[in-house]
Design a protein around this motif. Structure first.
Motif, PDB file in Angstrom:
ATOM      1  N   LYS A  13      10.062 -22.471  33.933  1.00  0.00           N
ATOM      2  CA  LYS A  13      11.325 -22.946  33.914  1.00  0.00           C
ATOM      3  C   LYS A  13      11.643 -22.543  35.383  1.00  0.00           C
ATOM      4  O   LYS A  13      12.718 -23.515  36.276  1.00  0.00           O
ATOM      5  CB  LYS A  13      12.291 -22.622  32.495  1.00  0.00           C
ATOM      6  N   ASP A  17      13.058 -25.245  38.827  1.00  0.00           N
ATOM      7  CA  ASP A  17      13.983 -25.624  38.875  1.00  0.00           C
ATOM      8  C   ASP A  17      13.840 -25.114  40.659  1.00  0.00           C
ATOM      9  O   ASP A  17      14.619 -25.983  41.278  1.00  0.00           O
ATOM     10  CB  ASP A  17      15.146 -24.979  38.440  1.00  0.00           C
ATOM     11  N   SER A  21      14.708 -28.477  43.392  1.00  0.00           N
ATOM     12  CA  SER A  21      16.944 -27.603  44.815  1.00  0.00           C
ATOM     13  C   SER A  21      16.299 -27.853  45.947  1.00  0.00           C
ATOM     14  O   SER A  21      16.192 -29.052  46.558  1.00  0.00           O
ATOM     15  CB  SER A  21      17.243 -26.644  44.562  1.00  0.00           C
ATOM     16  N   THR A  28      15.661 -32.456  36.603  1.00  0.00           N
ATOM     17  CA  THR A  28      14.528 -32.141  36.408  1.00  0.00           C
ATOM     18  C   THR A  28      13.188 -32.799  36.186  1.00  0.00           C
ATOM     19  O   THR A  28      11.850 -33.567  35.791  1.00  0.00           O
ATOM     20  CB  THR A  28      14.116 -31.031  35.343  1.00  0.00           C
TER      21      THR A  28
END
Length: 83
Positions: A13, A17, A21, A28
């Motif tokens: 996860k 992320d 970014s 996502t």
């Protein structure tokens, strides 16, 4: 559009992320869709490569064949170049 739920360990996860970014994805979901499209395209390319490996060629793929191929590519590049 259909919704899917995916369970990820914390480390994955966090990686997702970071990718969202760093690579400019808005969400996502956009990142995951991009990964799926990439995998789909890669699979299609693999299928085409394997199919062409079984194909019979009408001419031998020798030095003359590749020289002609290079000329075709160079001509196409010249046609596509801005004037």
């Amino acid at each position: 559009m259909v919704t899917m739920n995916v369970s990820l360990p914390d480390a994955l996860k966090q990686f997702v992320d970071e990718q969202v970014s760093e690579r400019g994805f808005g969400t996502t979901s956009e990142y995951v869709r991009d990964l799926i499209r990439y995998d789909r395209d890669r699979s299609r390319l693999r299928e085409r490569i394997l199919a062409s490996a079984d194909a019979e060629f009408s001419q031998p793929m020798d030095a003359a064949y590749f020289a002609g191929l290079r000329r075709s590519i160079e001509a196409a590049a010249e046609d596509a170049a801005p004037a």
